[in-house]
Design an enzyme around this catalytic site. Structure first.
Site, PDB file in Angstrom:
ATOM      1  N   ARG A  17       0.047   7.516  -2.928  1.00  0.00           N
ATOM      2  CA  ARG A  17      -1.145   8.173  -2.891  1.00  0.00           C
ATOM      3  C   ARG A  17      -1.825   6.760  -4.144  1.00  0.00           C
ATOM      4  O   ARG A  17      -0.954   6.810  -5.000  1.00  0.00           O
ATOM      5  CB  ARG A  17      -1.294   9.185  -3.001  1.00  0.00           C
ATOM      6  CG  ARG A  17      -1.031  10.421  -2.443  1.00  0.00           C
ATOM      7  CD  ARG A  17      -1.367  11.823  -2.408  1.00  0.00           C
ATOM      8  NE  ARG A  17      -0.529  12.280  -1.298  1.00  0.00           N
ATOM      9  CZ  ARG A  17      -1.615  13.304  -0.272  1.00  0.00           C
ATOM     10  NH1 ARG A  17      -2.894  13.048  -0.980  1.00  0.00           N
ATOM     11  NH2 ARG A  17      -0.909  14.489   0.087  1.00  0.00           N
ATOM     12  N   VAL A  23      -2.719   5.609   1.580  1.00  0.00           N
ATOM     13  CA  VAL A  23      -2.086   4.851   2.433  1.00  0.00           C
ATOM     14  C   VAL A  23      -1.115   5.586   3.413  1.00  0.00           C
ATOM     15  O   VAL A  23      -0.536   6.250   2.983  1.00  0.00           O
ATOM     16  CB  VAL A  23      -1.367   3.625   1.839  1.00  0.00           C
ATOM     17  CG1 VAL A  23      -0.079   3.060   2.817  1.00  0.00           C
ATOM     18  CG2 VAL A  23      -2.167   2.692   1.084  1.00  0.00           C
ATOM     19  N   ASP A 130      -8.072  -7.888  -8.553  1.00  0.00           N
ATOM     20  CA  ASP A 130      -7.003  -7.081  -8.929  1.00  0.00           C
ATOM     21  C   ASP A 130      -5.235  -7.306  -8.636  1.00  0.00           C
ATOM     22  O   ASP A 130      -4.673  -6.691  -8.146  1.00  0.00           O
ATOM     23  CB  ASP A 130      -7.095  -5.601  -8.337  1.00  0.00           C
ATOM     24  CG  ASP A 130      -7.252  -4.608  -9.031  1.00  0.00           C
ATOM     25  OD1 ASP A 130      -6.411  -4.735 -10.701  1.00  0.00           O
ATOM     26  OD2 ASP A 130      -6.437  -3.188  -8.236  1.00  0.00           O
TER      27      ASP A 130
END
Length: 414
Positions: A17, A23, A130
């Site tokens: 999480r 996921v 990211d």
């Protein structure tokens, strides 16, 4: 319990999480997949759903051996999901947590893999935004590379961009993880391919040193350092590697290498790094930065008494989040520091070079030293003035009568 994701996929088990979603280990027409199911508040955002659909072609077309491919994007009722290749292995953050730092050869090999993946993405017009160890997966089933490294794949392409809608961020928010944010993002400029290079160079520094070059302490201090500080040298690595790091951590985006150049240059350095042990370096002290931000509220939980304080690494910006979410997904929004916070001083102190043991300018310790120095000078001035009056009285033939108002006879302290 299994759940359907669209008409083609079934999610069987939660793998992790994060702040953007969950996921799942899933099954599709072609076998096992990883399904990233975005949060419900994101899936209910019609602007984000439209952006999600528009990004479909670019994300589905991104195929490379060092990129976790997106196989499908699902929009079904309240479900908004990315269906990705399933990588049998771990992420780079888990390995760093276990080993703290890597041997230079392995670190450079991993970063070179990621640079190759970024080169393909940038050529397709996709900026990751990211890049961090949490988003680098290590394929444990493939053959070993230089220094015993596993093949590295970059994941989570497009998630930061999908979340970064104008309504969510406006002009005062940042999407990303503070330790890896390029200075131009902190200053509010649009992210281009060069922000990924800066972030990847930060990851390489962290793999070598065990800490990020500008991380630690309050998130605002982390962002300030990206803009105001120069990177602290790492002793023990070849000068060629250090110069490469410095170039890719340049404040000016145009000074950084392109991803393809970075990957090629890193692979050229691998032979000279063979057999080198991990570096033995000390982690910088962040006490002064934490003191400078002492009046600023810190998001997230306060460590309990006796609990060790995390000095380096990713700083959680979501209240209640931990630095090590199980799937390492920490896309967040935060305020851009005001110009006066970036300018220096008590609220914006850069970690400038200073003599050993000297207090950092703007820190609480520096302010205390300054107050003591001023008090000492004031006392010395009074003593000198008093001594001067005494000498004059002792040598004068006509001793005057002391004035009645003795308060007015005290010499002024400069």
């Amino acid at each position: 319990m299994a759940r359907r994701i669209g008409s083609r996929y079934t999610a069987h088990q939660i793998l992790g999480r994060g702040s953007a979603g969950t996921v799942w280990l899933g099954e599709g027409p072609d076998g096992p997949v990883a399904i990233k199911l975005l949060r419900e508040d994101l899936s209910s955002d019609q602007e984000l759903v439209g952006r999600f659909v528009r990004e479909r072609t670019a994300l589905l077309g991104l195929e490379h051996p060092h990129v976790v491919s997106v196989r499908d994007l699902v929009v079904d009722g309240n479900d908004l999901a990315l269906v990705m290749d399933l990588v049998r292995g771990t992420d780079l953050r888990t390995r760093l947590d276990r080993e703290r730092r890597l041997a230079p050869e392995a670190a450079v090999a991993i970063v070179a893999d990621v640079a190759d993946g970024l080169a393909a993405a940038h050529a397709a017009g996709v900026v990751h935004r990211d890049v961090k160890p949490e988003n680098v997966l290590l394929d444990m089933q493939g053959p070993l590379g230089p220094g015993g490294s596993h093949r590295a794949l970059l994941t989570d392409f497009g998630v930061a961009k999908l979340i970064d809608t104008p309504r969510r961020t406006r002009a005062t928010k940042i999407i990303g993880t503070p330790d890896y944010l390029a200075p131009e993002i902190v200053e509010g400029l649009p992210p281009r391919a060069s922000v990924d290079i800066y972030a990847l160079a930060t990851v390489l520094y962290e793999l070598l040193a065990g800490f990020t070059p500008f991380g630690g302490g309050h998130p605002g201090a982390v962002l300030r350092r990206h803009v105001t500080e120069t990177v602290v040298p790492l002793p023990g690595i070849p000068d060629e590697l250090w110069q490469l790091l410095v170039q890719c951590l340049a404040k000016a985006p145009a000074s950084r290498l392109r991803a393809s150049e970075l990957g090629a240059r890193l692979r050229e350095l691998l032979p000279m790094l063979a057999g080198m042990p991990p570096l033995d370096v000390d982690e910088p002290d962040t006490e002064a930065e934490e003191e400078a931000a002492e009046d600023v509220p810190v998001p997230g939980p306060v460590p309990a008494a006796g609990e060790p304080v995390r000095r380096r690494g990713a700083v959680p910006l979501v209240p209640g989040a931990k630095p090590s979410d199980s799937n390492r997904d920490t896309h967040t929004s935060m305020r851009v520091p005001a110009p006066d916070e970036l300018a220096g001083g008590a609220r914006g102190t850069a970690r400038a070079p200073r003599a050993a043991g000297a207090p950092r300018p703007g820190s609480a310790r520096n302010r205390a030293v300054t107050r003591r120095r001023r008090l000492t000078l004031a006392v010395a001035a009074v003593l000198l003035a008093t001594a001067g009056v005494g000498t004059w009285l002792a040598t004068s033939d006509d001793t005057p009568t002391p004035p009645e108002d003795t308060h007015n006879s005290t010499p002024a302290v400069p």
